[in-house]
Design a protein around this motif. Structure first.
Motif, PDB file in Angstrom:
ATOM      1  N   ILE A  19       2.235   0.164   0.568  1.00  0.00           N
ATOM      2  CA  ILE A  19       0.593   0.372   0.588  1.00  0.00           C
ATOM      3  C   ILE A  19       0.299   1.362  -0.495  1.00  0.00           C
ATOM      4  O   ILE A  19      -1.026   1.329  -1.140  1.00  0.00           O
ATOM      5  CB  ILE A  19       0.105   1.067   1.837  1.00  0.00           C
ATOM      6  CG1 ILE A  19       0.480  -0.308   3.010  1.00  0.00           C
ATOM      7  CG2 ILE A  19      -1.022   1.609   1.875  1.00  0.00           C
ATOM      8  CD1 ILE A  19      -0.406  -1.269   2.649  1.00  0.00           C
ATOM      9  N   SER A  22      -0.063  -0.565  -3.942  1.00  0.00           N
ATOM     10  CA  SER A  22      -1.166  -1.492  -3.851  1.00  0.00           C
ATOM     11  C   SER A  22      -2.348  -0.605  -4.343  1.00  0.00           C
ATOM     12  O   SER A  22      -3.252  -1.148  -5.024  1.00  0.00           O
ATOM     13  CB  SER A  22      -1.513  -1.710  -2.365  1.00  0.00           C
ATOM     14  OG  SER A  22      -0.433  -2.983  -2.100  1.00  0.00           O
ATOM     15  N   HIS A  23      -2.345   0.637  -3.611  1.00  0.00           N
ATOM     16  CA  HIS A  23      -3.704   1.472  -4.265  1.00  0.00           C
ATOM     17  C   HIS A  23      -3.525   1.519  -5.593  1.00  0.00           C
ATOM     18  O   HIS A  23      -4.485   1.395  -6.601  1.00  0.00           O
ATOM     19  CB  HIS A  23      -3.682   2.806  -3.648  1.00  0.00           C
ATOM     20  CG  HIS A  23      -4.329   2.656  -2.054  1.00  0.00           C
ATOM     21  ND1 HIS A  23      -3.521   2.165  -0.986  1.00  0.00           N
ATOM     22  CD2 HIS A  23      -5.402   3.185  -1.490  1.00  0.00           C
ATOM     23  CE1 HIS A  23      -4.298   2.190  -0.069  1.00  0.00           C
ATOM     24  NE2 HIS A  23      -5.304   2.973  -0.161  1.00  0.00           N
ATOM     25  N   SER A  26      -4.239  -1.533  -7.625  1.00  0.00           N
ATOM     26  CA  SER A  26      -5.635  -1.904  -7.856  1.00  0.00           C
ATOM     27  C   SER A  26      -6.096  -1.910  -9.162  1.00  0.00           C
ATOM     28  O   SER A  26      -7.179  -2.475  -9.480  1.00  0.00           O
ATOM     29  CB  SER A  26      -6.389  -1.515  -6.653  1.00  0.00           C
ATOM     30  OG  SER A  26      -5.714  -1.914  -5.251  1.00  0.00           O
ATOM     31  N   TYR A  46      -7.642 -11.476   1.614  1.00  0.00           N
ATOM     32  CA  TYR A  46      -8.460 -10.600   2.629  1.00  0.00           C
ATOM     33  C   TYR A  46      -8.768 -11.269   3.780  1.00  0.00           C
ATOM     34  O   TYR A  46      -8.145 -10.764   4.795  1.00  0.00           O
ATOM     35  CB  TYR A  46      -9.530 -10.152   2.032  1.00  0.00           C
ATOM     36  CG  TYR A  46     -10.416  -9.220   2.906  1.00  0.00           C
ATOM     37  CD1 TYR A  46     -10.069  -7.577   2.867  1.00  0.00           C
ATOM     38  CD2 TYR A  46     -11.273  -9.395   4.107  1.00  0.00           C
ATOM     39  CE1 TYR A  46     -10.726  -6.790   3.578  1.00  0.00           C
ATOM     40  CE2 TYR A  46     -11.693  -8.717   4.800  1.00  0.00           C
ATOM     41  CZ  TYR A  46     -11.441  -7.270   4.667  1.00  0.00           C
ATOM     42  OH  TYR A  46     -12.111  -6.377   5.530  1.00  0.00           O
ATOM     43  N   PHE A 180      -3.147  -6.865  -5.332  1.00  0.00           N
ATOM     44  CA  PHE A 180      -3.260  -5.460  -5.047  1.00  0.00           C
ATOM     45  C   PHE A 180      -4.879  -4.925  -4.414  1.00  0.00           C
ATOM     46  O   PHE A 180      -4.527  -4.420  -3.552  1.00  0.00           O
ATOM     47  CB  PHE A 180      -2.830  -4.510  -6.393  1.00  0.00           C
ATOM     48  CG  PHE A 180      -1.313  -4.747  -6.671  1.00  0.00           C
ATOM     49  CD1 PHE A 180      -0.386  -4.417  -5.755  1.00  0.00           C
ATOM     50  CD2 PHE A 180      -0.898  -4.782  -7.962  1.00  0.00           C
ATOM     51  CE1 PHE A 180       0.858  -4.528  -5.849  1.00  0.00           C
ATOM     52  CE2 PHE A 180       0.231  -4.613  -8.313  1.00  0.00           C
ATOM     53  CZ  PHE A 180       1.477  -4.661  -7.370  1.00  0.00           C
ATOM     54  N   LEU A 181      -5.651  -5.245  -5.260  1.00  0.00           N
ATOM     55  CA  LEU A 181      -6.935  -5.040  -4.713  1.00  0.00           C
ATOM     56  C   LEU A 181      -7.107  -5.523  -3.163  1.00  0.00           C
ATOM     57  O   LEU A 181      -7.732  -4.728  -2.486  1.00  0.00           O
ATOM     58  CB  LEU A 181      -7.738  -5.397  -5.765  1.00  0.00           C
ATOM     59  CG  LEU A 181      -9.454  -4.775  -5.482  1.00  0.00           C
ATOM     60  CD1 LEU A 181      -9.534  -3.560  -5.183  1.00  0.00           C
ATOM     61  CD2 LEU A 181     -10.378  -5.529  -6.550  1.00  0.00           C
ATOM     62  N   THR A 183      -5.186  -6.286  -0.959  1.00  0.00           N
ATOM     63  CA  THR A 183      -4.245  -5.622   0.002  1.00  0.00           C
ATOM     64  C   THR A 183      -4.723  -4.238   0.187  1.00  0.00           C
ATOM     65  O   THR A 183      -4.956  -3.859   1.426  1.00  0.00           O
ATOM     66  CB  THR A 183      -2.844  -5.410  -0.362  1.00  0.00           C
ATOM     67  OG1 THR A 183      -2.434  -6.751  -0.837  1.00  0.00           O
ATOM     68  CG2 THR A 183      -1.921  -4.974   0.474  1.00  0.00           C
ATOM     69  N   THR A 184      -5.156  -3.563  -0.609  1.00  0.00           N
ATOM     70  CA  THR A 184      -5.932  -2.309  -0.381  1.00  0.00           C
ATOM     71  C   THR A 184      -7.128  -2.305   0.366  1.00  0.00           C
ATOM     72  O   THR A 184      -7.452  -1.787   1.352  1.00  0.00           O
ATOM     73  CB  THR A 184      -6.182  -1.595  -1.803  1.00  0.00           C
ATOM     74  OG1 THR A 184      -4.977  -1.649  -2.696  1.00  0.00           O
ATOM     75  CG2 THR A 184      -6.802  -0.194  -1.781  1.00  0.00           C
ATOM     76  N   PHE A 187      -6.234  -3.057   3.817  1.00  0.00           N
ATOM     77  CA  PHE A 187      -5.604  -2.125   4.578  1.00  0.00           C
ATOM     78  C   PHE A 187      -6.907  -0.978   5.002  1.00  0.00           C
ATOM     79  O   PHE A 187      -6.953  -0.672   6.219  1.00  0.00           O
ATOM     80  CB  PHE A 187      -4.870  -1.040   3.575  1.00  0.00           C
ATOM     81  CG  PHE A 187      -4.441   0.177   4.426  1.00  0.00           C
ATOM     82  CD1 PHE A 187      -3.346   0.253   5.116  1.00  0.00           C
ATOM     83  CD2 PHE A 187      -5.004   1.617   3.934  1.00  0.00           C
ATOM     84  CE1 PHE A 187      -2.961   1.538   5.578  1.00  0.00           C
ATOM     85  CE2 PHE A 187      -4.788   2.392   4.218  1.00  0.00           C
ATOM     86  CZ  PHE A 187      -3.602   2.704   5.296  1.00  0.00           C
ATOM     87  N   HIS A 188      -7.831  -0.883   4.335  1.00  0.00           N
ATOM     88  CA  HIS A 188      -8.816   0.074   4.782  1.00  0.00           C
ATOM     89  C   HIS A 188     -10.021  -0.677   5.673  1.00  0.00           C
ATOM     90  O   HIS A 188     -10.506   0.128   6.639  1.00  0.00           O
ATOM     91  CB  HIS A 188      -9.758   0.629   3.614  1.00  0.00           C
ATOM     92  CG  HIS A 188      -8.756   1.720   2.724  1.00  0.00           C
ATOM     93  ND1 HIS A 188      -8.571   2.867   3.297  1.00  0.00           N
ATOM     94  CD2 HIS A 188      -8.244   1.737   1.516  1.00  0.00           C
ATOM     95  CE1 HIS A 188      -7.854   3.644   2.626  1.00  0.00           C
ATOM     96  NE2 HIS A 188      -7.711   3.044   1.231  1.00  0.00           N
TER      97      HIS A 188
END
Length: 295
Positions: A19, A22-23, A26, A46, A180-181, A183-184, A187-188
């Motif tokens: 994670i 991924s951040h 991004s 997403y 990556f973006l 996934t980030t 996550f949020h």
């Protein structure tokens, strides 16, 4: 903490590391730019992975709010793991702990305990993953006894890594950055249920916690933001329910629509929702247990 093997501990620790990766990854989109195709890839990844998290990890695996063919459970859990949401045992263990100890110190991700204010918000929005509470105190026996799910739990990082590889194969660095973006953001998005839905929103049903219905979070999470209803009736397959002047109002709930689609295709059955009588009784702060009916 259970007596985890070393391999299990290492496997679990890989989760928050990916994670964090991924951040950082991004920021690649600032160098590569984003074509319309890459933007579509972000949106698709997403929503398909959010749906696996809400419809499979949460409502099917954890709360058994409907029944589905084992293939749907296994496939959905693979997609859920590709979201960076860890494995099915880990996810269910933490979520059940949240319900059992909501807003108490044993709640793994409350914005009110052990911290409050901005620190509590940071904690519930993901900071808890970097604490000792990251390891569940007890893994669910039903998932642990399901060999395919147990293997997936320990190898939860493989679907996420594989999806990154597929993204790069499709469109090189641009699509990897998009992965990556996505996934980030995902996550949020999931974490907003832990944070905002225990801070701000509307309360229609009596619960022993600070859960709230939050429309913006519901939009981001395909219906999970109707969180007050969920804490009042955890086994309900439909979260989008509110009350207005003693009338039951049904709200948009894409995850419930997905469940009904599975039912139409004969891939799911017996979705559970509270009766309108039970909903109205709960709004009057009665302590009677909710009555669930099958639809």
């Amino acid at each position: 903490m259970p007596n985890y093997s070393l391999l299990t501990k290492v496997s679990y620790v890989i989760g928050p590391i990916l994670i964090i990766v991924s951040h950082i990854g991004s920021f690649m989109v600032l160098l590569t730019g984003l074509s319309w195709g890459a933007i579509a890839w972000i949106i698709f990844l997403y929503f398909i992975r959010m749906l696996a998290t809400t419809g499979i990890y949460h409502r099917l695996l954890t709360h058994k709010s409907y029944q589905a063919h084992p293939f749907i459970l296994w496939l959905g859990c693979i997609v859920g793991a590709s979201a960076g949401q860890m494995g099915p045992s880990w996810w269910k263990a933490h979520h059940l702990c949240h319900h059992q100890y909501a807003e108490q110190d044993l709640d793994p991700h409350s914005p009110h305990a052990p911290y409050k204010g901005m620190r509590g918000f940071y904690w519930s929005q993901g900071g808890w993953l970097l604490s000792k509470k990251f390891f569940p105190t007890q893994l669910p026996s039903d998932v642990e006894n399901n060999l395919p799910l147990r293997i997936l739990d320990r190898l939860h990082f493989l679907p996420l890594v594989a999806l990154g590889v597929v993204s790069y194969a499709i469109g090189g660095w641009e699509y990897l950055g998009a992965f990556f973006l996505s996934t980030t953001l995902l996550f949020h998005g999931v974490q907003t249920v832990n944070s905002f839905c225990h801070i701000t929103g509307s309360e229609y049903f009596e619960t022993n916690d600070l859960s709230r219905n939050n429309g913006w979070v519901a939009f981001l999470t395909l219906g999970e933001g109707w969180h007050n209803l969920h804490h009042a009736f955890p086994s309900s397959s439909r979260h989008g329910i509110m009350l207005r002047e003693d009338k039951v109002i049904y709200l948009p709930d894409p995850t419930y629509a997905f469940i009904k689609m599975l039912e139409f295709l004969k891939l799911a059955s017996k979705p559970r929702i509270p009766s309108e009588t039970a909903l109205l009784k709960r709004s009057k702060k009665e302590t009677e247990l909710p009555v669930l009916v099958e639809t």
